[in-house]
Design an enzyme around this catalytic site. Structure first.
Site, PDB file in Angstrom:
ATOM      1  N   GLU A 164       4.408   7.210   2.749  1.00 52.80           N
ATOM      2  CA  GLU A 164       5.106   6.094   2.831  1.00 52.80           C
ATOM      3  C   GLU A 164       4.706   5.069   1.966  1.00 52.80           C
ATOM      4  OE1 GLU A 164       4.709   4.888   7.044  1.00 52.80           O
ATOM      5  OE2 GLU A 164       2.624   4.424   6.865  1.00 52.80           O
ATOM      6  N   LYS A 216      11.795   3.122   6.234  1.00 55.73           N
ATOM      7  CA  LYS A 216      11.836   4.672   5.840  1.00 55.73           C
ATOM      8  C   LYS A 216      13.204   4.944   5.433  1.00 55.73           C
ATOM      9  CE  LYS A 216       7.840   4.964   7.742  1.00 55.73           C
ATOM     10  NZ  LYS A 216       7.663   3.726   8.098  1.00 55.73           N
ATOM     11  N   ASN A 227       4.160   0.801   2.499  1.00 54.82           N
ATOM     12  CA  ASN A 227       4.072  -0.245   3.376  1.00 54.82           C
ATOM     13  C   ASN A 227       4.338  -1.535   2.437  1.00 54.82           C
ATOM     14  OD1 ASN A 227       2.469   1.435   5.667  1.00 54.82           O
ATOM     15  ND2 ASN A 227       1.494   2.142   3.763  1.00 54.82           N
ATOM     16  N   ARG A 268       0.821  -1.275  -0.076  1.00 53.60           N
ATOM     17  CA  ARG A 268       0.004   0.111  -0.025  1.00 53.60           C
ATOM     18  C   ARG A 268       1.001   1.187  -0.012  1.00 53.60           C
ATOM     19  NH1 ARG A 268      -3.022   0.588   5.065  1.00 53.60           N
ATOM     20  NH2 ARG A 268      -1.434   2.128   5.685  1.00 53.60           N
ATOM     21  N   ARG A 326      -8.040   7.297   4.652  1.00 53.58           N
ATOM     22  CA  ARG A 326      -8.147   7.420   5.957  1.00 53.58           C
ATOM     23  C   ARG A 326      -8.305   9.118   6.161  1.00 53.58           C
ATOM     24  NH1 ARG A 326      -2.769   4.659   7.809  1.00 53.58           N
ATOM     25  NH2 ARG A 326      -2.486   5.554   5.629  1.00 53.58           N
ATOM     26  N   GLU A 372       6.832   0.461  11.488  1.00 60.58           N
ATOM     27  CA  GLU A 372       5.574   0.558  10.725  1.00 60.58           C
ATOM     28  C   GLU A 372       4.418   0.598  11.904  1.00 60.58           C
ATOM     29  OE1 GLU A 372       4.979   0.113   7.644  1.00 60.58           O
ATOM     30  OE2 GLU A 372       6.896  -0.465   7.045  1.00 60.58           O
ATOM     31  N   GLY A 373       3.295   1.072  11.360  1.00 58.60           N
ATOM     32  CA  GLY A 373       2.160   1.632  12.462  1.00 58.60           C
ATOM     33  C   GLY A 373       2.186   2.957  13.059  1.00 58.60           C
ATOM     34  N   LYS A 378      10.909  10.726  11.277  1.00 56.26           N
ATOM     35  CA  LYS A 378      10.414   9.289  11.181  1.00 56.26           C
ATOM     36  C   LYS A 378      11.470   8.202  11.845  1.00 56.26           C
ATOM     37  CE  LYS A 378       6.932   9.952   7.754  1.00 56.26           C
ATOM     38  NZ  LYS A 378       6.287   9.620   6.714  1.00 56.26           N
ATOM     39  N   SER A 383      -3.075  -2.783   6.114  1.00 53.96           N
ATOM     40  CA  SER A 383      -4.419  -3.148   6.643  1.00 53.96           C
ATOM     41  C   SER A 383      -5.390  -2.284   5.968  1.00 53.96           C
ATOM     42  CB  SER A 383      -4.315  -2.849   8.053  1.00 53.96           C
ATOM     43  OG  SER A 383      -3.899  -1.570   8.407  1.00 53.96           O
TER      44      SER A 383
END
Length: 524
Positions: free
Chosen positions: A155, A339, A157, A133, A498, A409-410, A405, A162
């Protein structure tokens, strides 16, 4: 945030219209599985068995989003898939990057050590699957009033990407509300069928899982065993229904046996019998007399250092990686999503895009389009770019427009704006530790307005959106040799929007920020 570029929105509602809209959202969400396990707002004594499901955080209206930006993000996803598949099958190049991090980041070091151990023994599975993603925000140059909105990547992923399940459902929700006239008449013409794109993420992602399952071939065990796909999950994951939309579709549409295995229980229920094939066997605890051979491991866990609580956790990850099961993702693909990789690719005049995409017949346009999505990203090291970044990151005024950063992840891991200098000071001005971070110019998207339903509470205000584009890529690694291998399957696989309140810095829904949303496309 940048000034708004959107028309006035959302439409005003009377009290009766608002209550009718909310009632429809709550009922439809439970009916169709746009749900999560409740967080702390439902006391444990009310739900001791963990059986309650509640409406996932959602927007009442689809959020306005530039059609040109939406179309461009989807159009370049296949090139991004190809790029990261190429990175993951070039361990020599990855080694150069990872070696810059292993002395400052234990998590990255341990992931790399898993690869080294399997490499020494020899990989037995040459196929890898990526369910990717790529996340973007809309950017408009505030200094140029005539500038068109563009996308800038937040970013990329490569593990546990998810909301592929819930993103389809929220698109269906907003289309349902429009088709049943739950939206007030004043919403027209902005909310129209032609402005609400259908979202194929459930179907497209499960097709990717099914394709990898079939590519595994017949059982490698003697005698042959029944085959299955194994979801590696977190215990008591509130986002379980997002995952169940995928696993249930695998079961019902593709007739593929699918199981869920919590990350801490990997060594309890899986084994690799002595054999050159190293087939991975899963024994369901509810049916120990019927072992299955695992064709595909789909990781929805294992991406956070907090999940590796002991050496046993790392033995479990190694155990899976050395097996014959196809991984989604492999260790190398997991590392490709750090990253630091994003920073290396985005460095001005970087040769890396040409390295990885030069073999493509459409490489030049793809490289230019990918490069146009990069925001300014810098290392924190002794290079000229790093020294420039350090000067910014240690100055409260200059750092105001940047985000720091880590390689994680998350949500909830980033440090924003004027808090960056203080954070670095807490690290003791230890530049060795600083190298475990990147400094990224903050994207300041234009705002619109919407209403969010989250944890049973409704809030209206200015919001910003983050668009994620899913991608499926299956490739042959070339038996670990650099520069070899080939992409076997590659497609764009739907989208996720989102949305968060303007005042929120993070956008992760599961991490406690924002809501799932769908776009209402507008021409600007």
């Amino acid at each position: 945030m940048a000034a708004s570029i959107y028309p006035e929105y959302p439409p005003a509602t009377t009290t009766e219209q608002h209550e009718f809209l909310l009632s429809n959202i709550k009922d439809w969400s439970i009916l169709k599985g746009l749900t999560i396990r409740p967080p702390t707002f439902v006391p444990r004594e009310i739900d001791p068995s963990g059986s309650i499901a509640v409406t996932a955080p959602v927007t009442l209206f689809p959020s306005l989003f530039p059609r040109s930006c939406f179309d461009e993000a989807r159009a370049i996803q296949r090139a991004y898939n190809e790029l990261y598949a190429a990175i993951a099958r070039d361990p020599g190049w990855l080694r150069e990057i990872v070696e810059k991090l292993i002395e400052v980041d234990d998590f990255i070091a341990n992931l790399w050590n898993v690869h080294l151990e399997v490499e020494e023994e020899g990989y037995v599975q040459d196929l890898s699957l990526g369910l990717f993603r790529s996340d973007y925000m809309v950017h408009k140059d505030p200094q140029d009033l005539t500038a068109k909105p563009t996308i800038k990547q937040v970013e990329f992923n490569t593990i546990a990407s998810s909301f592929g399940g819930l993103s389809t459902k929220v698109s269906q929700l907003h289309s349902y509300l429009h088709s049943t006239s739950a939206y007030p008449p004043t919403s027209s013409p902005l909310i129209a069928t032609s402005c609400l794109p259908q979202n194929p993420s459930i179907d497209s992602l499960t097709r990717g899982l099914s394709t990898a399952h079939r590519a595994y071939g017949p059982s490698k065990s003697t005698p042959p065993l029944p085959l299955c796909v194994l979801f590696i999950v977190q215990p008591s994951d509130a986002n379980i229904f997002d995952q169940l939309h995928l696993s249930a579709t695998l079961q019902t549409d593709y007739h593929i046996q699918t199981f869920r295995l919590p990350f801490p229980n990997i060594l309890d229920h899986t084994s690799i019998p002595p054999s050159p094939h190293r087939a991975l066997l899963y024994t369901p605890p509810n049916s120990p007399e019927t072992p299955y051979e695992v064709t595909l491991l789909y990781f929805r866990a294992g991406y956070s250092p907090a999940e590796y609580t002991s050496p046993t956790s790392w033995r479990a990850r190694l155990h899976l990686e050395r097996s014959a099961a196809i991984k989604c993702p492999s260790i190398l693909t997991h590392l490709a999503g750090s990253k630091k990789i994003q920073q290396e690719l985005a460095t001005p005049s970087s040769p890396h895009l040409t390295r990885f995409l030069s073999s493509s017949a459409t490489s030049s346009p793809s490289i230019d389009r990918i490069r146009s999505t990069f925001a300014a990203i810098y290392p924190l090291d002794s290079s000229p770019a790093g020294e420039h970044a350090v000067a910014i990151a240690t100055d409260e005024t200059k750092s105001e427009n940047y985000v720091l950063k880590p390689q994680r992840e998350g949500g909830g891991n980033n440090i924003y704006g004027s808090r960056i200098p203080g954070f670095l000071k807490e690290l003791g001005y230890d530049q060795r530790k600083w190298r475990g971070h990147i400094l990224m110019e903050m994207i300041k998207p234009p705002t619109t307005r919407n209403t969010i339903l989250r944890n049973g509470k409704v809030k209206t205000g200015e919001v910003v959106g983050e668009l994620g584009i899913y991608g499926v890529c299956l490739w042959r690694c070339g038996e670990g040799t650099e520069g070899k291998g080939e992409v076997l399957e590659n497609w764009e696989a739907g989208f996720l929007l989102r949305t968060k309140g303007r005042e929120s810095e993070e956008g992760g829904v599961a991490a406690g920020f924002g809501a799932v949303d769908s776009p209402c496309l507008v021409d600007l």
